[in-house]
Design a protein around this motif. Structure first.
Motif, short mmCIF file in Angstrom:
data_model
loop_
_atom_site.label_atom_id
_atom_site.label_comp_id
_atom_site.label_asym_id
_atom_site.label_seq_id
_atom_site.Cartn_x
_atom_site.Cartn_y
_atom_site.Cartn_z
N LEU A 9 0.87 -1.17 0.00
CA LEU A 9 0.00 0.00 0.00
C LEU A 9 0.91 1.22 0.00
O LEU A 9 1.76 1.37 0.87
N LEU A 10 0.72 2.06 -0.99
CA LEU A 10 1.54 3.27 -1.14
C LEU A 10 0.67 4.48 -0.87
O LEU A 10 -0.31 4.72 -1.59
N VAL A 11 0.98 5.24 0.19
CA VAL A 11 0.18 6.39 0.58
C VAL A 11 1.01 7.66 0.36
O VAL A 11 1.99 7.89 1.06
N GLU A 12 0.59 8.45 -0.62
CA GLU A 12 1.34 9.65 -1.00
C GLU A 12 0.35 10.65 -1.59
O GLU A 12 -0.41 10.33 -2.51
N ASP A 13 0.33 11.87 -1.06
CA ASP A 13 -0.63 12.87 -1.51
C ASP A 13 -0.19 13.66 -2.74
O ASP A 13 -1.01 14.28 -3.39
N HIS A 14 1.07 13.63 -3.07
CA HIS A 14 1.56 14.37 -4.23
C HIS A 14 1.49 13.46 -5.46
O HIS A 14 2.16 12.42 -5.50
N LEU A 18 3.62 10.01 -6.13
CA LEU A 18 2.89 8.74 -6.14
C LEU A 18 3.23 7.95 -7.39
O LEU A 18 3.56 6.76 -7.32
N LEU A 19 3.18 8.61 -8.53
CA LEU A 19 3.50 7.96 -9.80
C LEU A 19 4.96 7.52 -9.85
O LEU A 19 5.27 6.39 -10.25
N LEU A 24 9.14 3.25 -9.58
CA LEU A 24 10.33 2.71 -8.93
C LEU A 24 10.06 1.30 -8.41
O LEU A 24 10.86 0.38 -8.61
N LEU A 25 8.93 1.10 -7.76
CA LEU A 25 8.58 -0.22 -7.22
C LEU A 25 8.39 -1.23 -8.35
O LEU A 25 8.83 -2.38 -8.24
N ARG A 26 7.77 -0.81 -9.43
CA ARG A 26 7.58 -1.72 -10.57
C ARG A 26 8.93 -2.11 -11.18
O ARG A 26 9.10 -3.22 -11.68
N SER A 27 9.90 -1.19 -11.14
CA SER A 27 11.22 -1.51 -11.69
C SER A 27 11.91 -2.61 -10.91
O SER A 27 12.79 -3.30 -11.42
N PHE A 28 11.51 -2.80 -9.65
CA PHE A 28 12.02 -3.90 -8.83
C PHE A 28 11.26 -5.21 -9.11
O PHE A 28 11.68 -6.27 -8.67
N GLY A 29 10.11 -5.12 -9.76
CA GLY A 29 9.30 -6.30 -10.03
C GLY A 29 8.08 -6.42 -9.13
O GLY A 29 7.41 -7.46 -9.12
N THR A 31 4.37 -5.93 -8.38
CA THR A 31 3.19 -5.76 -9.23
C THR A 31 1.91 -5.52 -8.43
O THR A 31 0.94 -5.02 -8.98
N GLN A 32 1.91 -5.87 -7.18
CA GLN A 32 0.69 -5.74 -6.37
C GLN A 32 0.76 -4.43 -5.56
O GLN A 32 1.00 -4.44 -4.36
N LEU A 33 0.54 -3.32 -6.26
CA LEU A 33 0.63 -1.99 -5.67
C LEU A 33 -0.78 -1.39 -5.56
O LEU A 33 -1.54 -1.41 -6.52
N THR A 34 -1.08 -0.87 -4.40
CA THR A 34 -2.35 -0.19 -4.18
C THR A 34 -2.05 1.24 -3.76
O THR A 34 -1.51 1.46 -2.68
N PRO A 35 -2.37 2.21 -4.62
CA PRO A 35 -2.10 3.61 -4.27
C PRO A 35 -3.24 4.24 -3.49
O PRO A 35 -4.41 3.91 -3.68
N ALA A 36 -2.89 5.16 -2.60
CA ALA A 36 -3.86 5.97 -1.85
C ALA A 36 -3.31 7.38 -1.78
O ALA A 36 -2.11 7.57 -1.61
N GLU A 37 -4.19 8.36 -1.87
CA GLU A 37 -3.77 9.76 -1.90
C GLU A 37 -3.81 10.44 -0.54
O GLU A 37 -3.33 11.57 -0.40
N ASN A 38 -4.41 9.79 0.46
CA ASN A 38 -4.47 10.37 1.80
C ASN A 38 -4.77 9.26 2.81
O ASN A 38 -5.02 8.11 2.44
N ALA A 39 -4.73 9.61 4.08
CA ALA A 39 -4.92 8.62 5.14
C ALA A 39 -6.33 8.05 5.12
O ALA A 39 -6.52 6.84 5.32
N GLU A 40 -7.33 8.90 4.90
CA GLU A 40 -8.71 8.42 4.88
C GLU A 40 -8.91 7.35 3.81
O GLU A 40 -9.50 6.29 4.06
#
Length: 133
Positions: A9-14, A18-19, A24-29, A31-40
């Motif tokens: 789970l990647l939590v980043e408001d900018h 975030l992108l 960067l994480l995909r470059s490591f391999g 694939t199971q990434l879930t983005p969130a833009e804020n704590a809520e």
């Protein structure tokens, strides 16, 4: 390139950060990434997840809650067992947050200064790969 099943789970408001972090994480391999833009949004995603995330990468300076507080909520509710704090704060402040996390018994593996360094990310996240294999 290997593909890793670590659920992140990647939590980043900018939006750009975030992108960039997802790339960067995909470059490591990863694939199971879930983005969130804020704590809520992150809490909502975690509470609806079928199983806990393996790790949360969380910005400290979120608009609605400090990252360390979000990590504490996630840990107490057993939404995750590992976390890494991301921030542009000075290293001394980040070290202080690490001390606070240890005193509160939080599963903080460490922190990464922005912009993220690929080698530093690998140093913190690679030990988790061995546990998931």
């Amino acid at each position: 390139m290997p593909s890793y099943l670590l659920r992140i789970l990647l939590v980043e408001d900018h939006p750009f950060q975030l992108l960039a972090t997802q790339c960067l994480l995909r470059s490591f391999g990863f694939t199971q990434l879930t983005p969130a833009e804020n704590a809520e949004q992150a809490i909502c995603l975690m509470s609806r997840a079928e199983k806990p995330f393996d790790i949360i990468l969380c910005d400290q300076c979120l608009p609605d809650l400090p990252g360390l507080e979000l990590i504490e909520i996630a840990s107490r509710r057993r939404f995750t067992t590992n976390a890494i704090l991301l921030s542009g704060l000075p290293v001394a402040e980040l070290a202080n947050l690490m001390t606070q996390a240890e005193a509160r018994g939080l599963p903080l593996l460490g922190y990464l200064s922005k912009p993220l360094n690929k080698d530093e990310l690998a140093r913190l996240i690679c030990p988790l790969l061995e546990l998931k294999m």
